[in-house]
Enzyme design. Structure first.
Site, short mmCIF file in Angstrom:
data_model
loop_
_atom_site.label_atom_id
_atom_site.label_comp_id
_atom_site.label_asym_id
_atom_site.label_seq_id
_atom_site.Cartn_x
_atom_site.Cartn_y
_atom_site.Cartn_z
N THR A 115 17.95 34.36 44.19
CA THR A 115 17.93 34.17 42.81
C THR A 115 19.31 33.56 42.38
OG1 THR A 115 17.62 35.79 40.73
CG2 THR A 115 15.55 34.63 42.06
N LEU A 152 21.45 40.48 40.35
CA LEU A 152 20.47 41.24 40.64
C LEU A 152 19.57 40.97 41.18
CD1 LEU A 152 20.49 41.18 36.76
CD2 LEU A 152 21.03 43.26 38.01
N GLY A 167 26.51 37.31 33.52
CA GLY A 167 25.65 35.56 33.65
C GLY A 167 26.06 34.60 35.21
N GLY A 206 12.89 29.10 35.06
CA GLY A 206 13.28 28.60 36.44
C GLY A 206 13.76 29.74 37.27
N GLY A 255 15.01 23.96 31.31
CA GLY A 255 15.78 24.08 29.71
C GLY A 255 17.06 23.33 29.24
N PHE A 256 17.86 23.88 30.20
CA PHE A 256 19.47 23.58 30.16
C PHE A 256 19.94 23.48 28.96
CE2 PHE A 256 17.38 22.00 33.70
CZ PHE A 256 17.81 22.86 34.53
N GLY A 289 24.25 32.09 36.33
CA GLY A 289 23.80 30.36 36.23
C GLY A 289 24.60 28.78 35.03
N GLU A 290 24.97 29.69 34.71
CA GLU A 290 26.68 28.11 33.47
C GLU A 290 27.53 28.35 34.63
OE1 GLU A 290 25.46 27.96 29.43
OE2 GLU A 290 25.87 30.18 29.98
#
Length: 725
Positions: free
Chosen positions: A618, A614, A686, A467, A240-241, A688-689
């Site tokens: 991933t 976590l 977080g 994802g 999605g991003f 991811g970013e």
């Protein structure tokens, strides 16, 4: 049983004391076998009996009004069931967390490529042929496709602290430089799609969306129906991003047609539609000013930018987001200009703000280090402030210095030479560094955990997995808290009928949804402790057994009915009492061909500090993804607009160049041990970013170290480098 927590103060580090040993380990994704064998059904793969297929038709003018269509001729074509336009159709997707319908323009056109109609037929081929045959009549109006010449430019004063002009005038060293970044597309692997079906007054949608609790309200508002009549399924989202944060045109179009036809309708975007009809990252024009004393400590920092968006959109790329807190300097000034243009809607794309703002900031820091003849890592270390340079509030856990130092040592930074000094034939070799930072926060989130008498557990929440590993980490948290092996925990996600989670976006998903699972499991632990007549702190759950007062009892013997815990997390005072962010450092080695100007990234290392990790696997994967995207940002990715009408001319993956296998070298990710007590009950932040924030600057800084060419206009394509060489 409900455990509600408002994050007003740090929580005990319970997950450091549990003994199951599944959390933080590099466990594989439980849904992985489904994905690689094609058994995980994505939105466009869901089918229903008597399903019809719709195709969106786009506008071919940049501004104006639709005055007519040859609808009757198209309706006579084979298989065609209907043509819908105007009315409740959407101009563009909703912005992230909008929670209400986006603009519904009727017959007005605001950009080239805007979805203005949907044609529905028995088959995709019939719908596509009919869509291509649909002729649109327009009344054009004046358009503003170019942000550099737009007539409407809004100015937002971000901050004016101290006297930046005086700091620049009196600085021992200063930098005043301009940088540009082009627009970017999220380009998710899975195109946007929705299948809509009505059951009386109730609407069920299978779609590709990131934030279901908001998406339900956005879809309901768009259609004018109660939210309780809408249910969205999104168990698997193929990337999605940010482009799938809000409800989008395909969902509303499918729902309108399905209601009228009385049968299910699926609308899936073609790749070109994804580029034109979903969110782009705004292009930016940035000016960065740095003032420093003889010791290299910043005394002033200015960051000004111009971005763009459609009229009426509240979102503006938050370019200076990391500039606020990353480095010191008492004299500061930020100004943002927003050009209102007739282009595809701008919105959140992975790491909005930092992804492009940190390119300019980290390039400017490199230029300052070069002007001072000091090491770029050392300059960054000198300018880590003690408290937030604007508000004075303390930082939560912040391991930026460790990321810079440990990353430099592991990368071999001490071997870096002067620009142009290292050569291998016609290739010039250089190293570059950039800090990484991404603002951190949590969102309200809920989850339900059920511990069954057979010793299995079920996690339920409407959280999505785009994802990033939600199925894995939420299962690991429940397994760790309840003392169960991973194969005893099932995770159900992506159904809006389940407890409403934060959704996936903003790098808040893992900590927010994970904390709600943690709280739900904590409530079950408390109930088990009551059954054993022991204090919560004296209870140990491990391998399906409960241990208290030196007595071991199997959970299957202890529980005779399902135990259900409900967790409810809300942000609280720690969001204001401390400046929270994830931090890191990127290191890159590149080779620049002095004959062709070609750049090859030879190796990269990124060190990240994100509180509790976590899932090591991933988290590393997210780091890799950000680093790869950073290669594209630095070297290849660029939305190109026709200056006459604003249309995107490179609207597919053949012309919009994302990095491919041969562009990507060996990647190394370091995860720095850290706990952030103010961030969340599970001490996690977080990643991811963060992986994308600043990484492109490490590459362009390495280009300078290799060959002495400073690229300030992204991407650093061979023509720009060769001309400077």
């Amino acid at each position: 049983m409900t455990r509600h927590l408002r994050m007003d103060e740090p929580q005990a580090r319970l997950l450091d004391e549990t003994g199951q040993g599944v959390l933080s380990t590099p466990l594989p994704r439980p849904e992985g076998p489904l994905k690689v064998t094609g058994r995980a059904r994505y939105a466009a793969e869901v089918t229903m009996p008597d399903m019809a297929v719709g195709v969106l038709v786009r506008a071919t003018i940049p501004a104006g009004r639709v005055t007519g269509m040859n609808t009757s001729e198209v309706m006579a074509m084979p298989g065609v069931l209907g043509v819908w336009h105007g009315g409740k159709m959407l101009r563009n997707p909703a912005q992230g967390t909008a929670n209400a319908a986006p603009v519904q323009p009727g017959d007005e056109v605001a950009y080239y490529g805007q979805p203005i109609a949907v044609v529905v037929a028995e088959t995709f081929e019939d719908a596509r042929a009919a869509g291509q045959a649909l002729e649109i009549a327009y009344a054009p109006s004046n358009a503003e496709p170019d942000p550099d010449t737009a007539a409407t430019v809004e100015t937002a004063e971000g901050l004016d602290q101290g006297d930046l002009e005086a700091a620049m005038d009196s600085a021992a060293y200063s930098i005043d430089a301009a940088y540009t970044t082009p627009g970017h597309s999220s380009a998710p692997m899975e195109p946007h799609a929705a299948l809509a079906a009505w059951e009386g007054d109730n609407l069920v949608v299978h779609g590709s969306y990131q934030m279901l609790k908001y998406n339900v309200n956005e879809l309901a508002d768009s259609l004018g129906i109660p939210p309780e009549n809408v249910r969205i399924h999104a168990p698997y989202v193929g990337g999605g991003f940010g482009s799938k944060l809000g409800i989008a045109p395909e969902a509303v179009a499918a729902s309108i047609a399905s209601k009228e036809l009385g049968r299910p309708v699926r609308v899936a975007m073609a790749r070109q539609d994804v580029f034109e009809m979903t969110m782009r990252r705004s292009e930016t024009r940035q000016r960065v000013r740095l003032a420093a004393g003889v010791d290299g400590v910043l005394t002033g920092l200015g960051h000004e930018d111009r971005v763009s968006n459609l009229p009426g959109e509240s979102f503006a790329e938050p370019t200076v987001q990391a500039t606020h807190f990353l480095y010191g300097g008492e004299n500061r000034r930020y100004v943002q200009e927003i050009a209102r243009v007739n282009r595809t809607c701008a919105g959140s794309v992975r790491a909005p703000g930092e992804a492009v703002g940190m390119l300019a900031l980290e390039n400017a820091m490199d230029e300052l280090a070069e002007a001072m003849h000091v090491d770029p890592v050392d300059l960054r270390l000198r300018n880590i402030p003690d408290t937030h340079p604007e508000s004075g509030v303390p930082y939560s856990a912040r391991s930026l210095a460790e990321c810079l130092r440990d990353g430099a040592e592991r990368f071999g930074w001490s071997e870096r030479g002067l620009p142009g000094e290292r050569r291998e034939g016609e290739w010039l070799i250089g190293m570059g560094v950039a800090s990484a930072a991404r603002a951190n926060f949590i969102m309200e989130s809920e989850a339900r955990v059920t511990l069954n008498p057979d010793g299995t557990a079920l996690v339920e929440t409407d959280m999505t997995d785009i994802g990033t590993g939600s199925y894995a980490i939420l299962g690991q948290i429940a397994a760790e808290m309840l003392g169960l092996p991973m194969d005893k925990v099932k995770v159900d996600l992506g159904d809006s009928a389940m407890p409403p989670a934060s959704g996936s976006g903003g790098s808040f998903g893992a900590a927010s949804a994970g904390s709600s699972v943690y709280l739900a499991a904590q409530e079950i632990r408390a109930e088990i402790a009551r059954k054993l007549d022991c204090a919560d702190d004296d209870l140990t759950l491990r391998d399906g057994n409960a241990v208290a007062d030196n007595r071991k009892t199997a959970l299957t013997e202890l529980i005779d009915a399902p135990m259900v815990g409900h967790g409810h997390l809300e942000p609280g005072k720690t969001a204001e009492s401390h400046s929270q962010a994830g931090y890191g450092a990127h290191f890159s080695e590149v080779a620049v061909n002095e004959v062709t100007g070609e750049v090859r990234v030879r190796r990269m290392l990124s060190a990240f500090a994100v509180g509790r990790v976590l899932n090591q696997r991933t988290a590393t994967s997210q780091g890799h993804g950000g680093m790869i995207w950073g290669i594209g940002t630095a070297l290849t990715e660029e939305l190109q607009h026709d200056p006459r009408d604003g249309r995107i001319v490179n609207r597919d993956l053949a012309e919009y160049h994302v990095p491919v296998n041969l562009d990507v070298p060996d990647l190394d990710v370091m995860l720095i041990e850290e706990r952030d007590d103010e961030s969340s009950p599970i001490q996690a932040k977080g990643i991811g970013e963060l992986g994308l924030s600043g990484v492109g600057a490490a590459i362009t800084n390495a280009i300078y170290n290799a060959c002495g060419v400073r690229v300030r206009d992204y991407p650093a394509t061979p023509d720009k480098i060769l001309a400077a060489l």
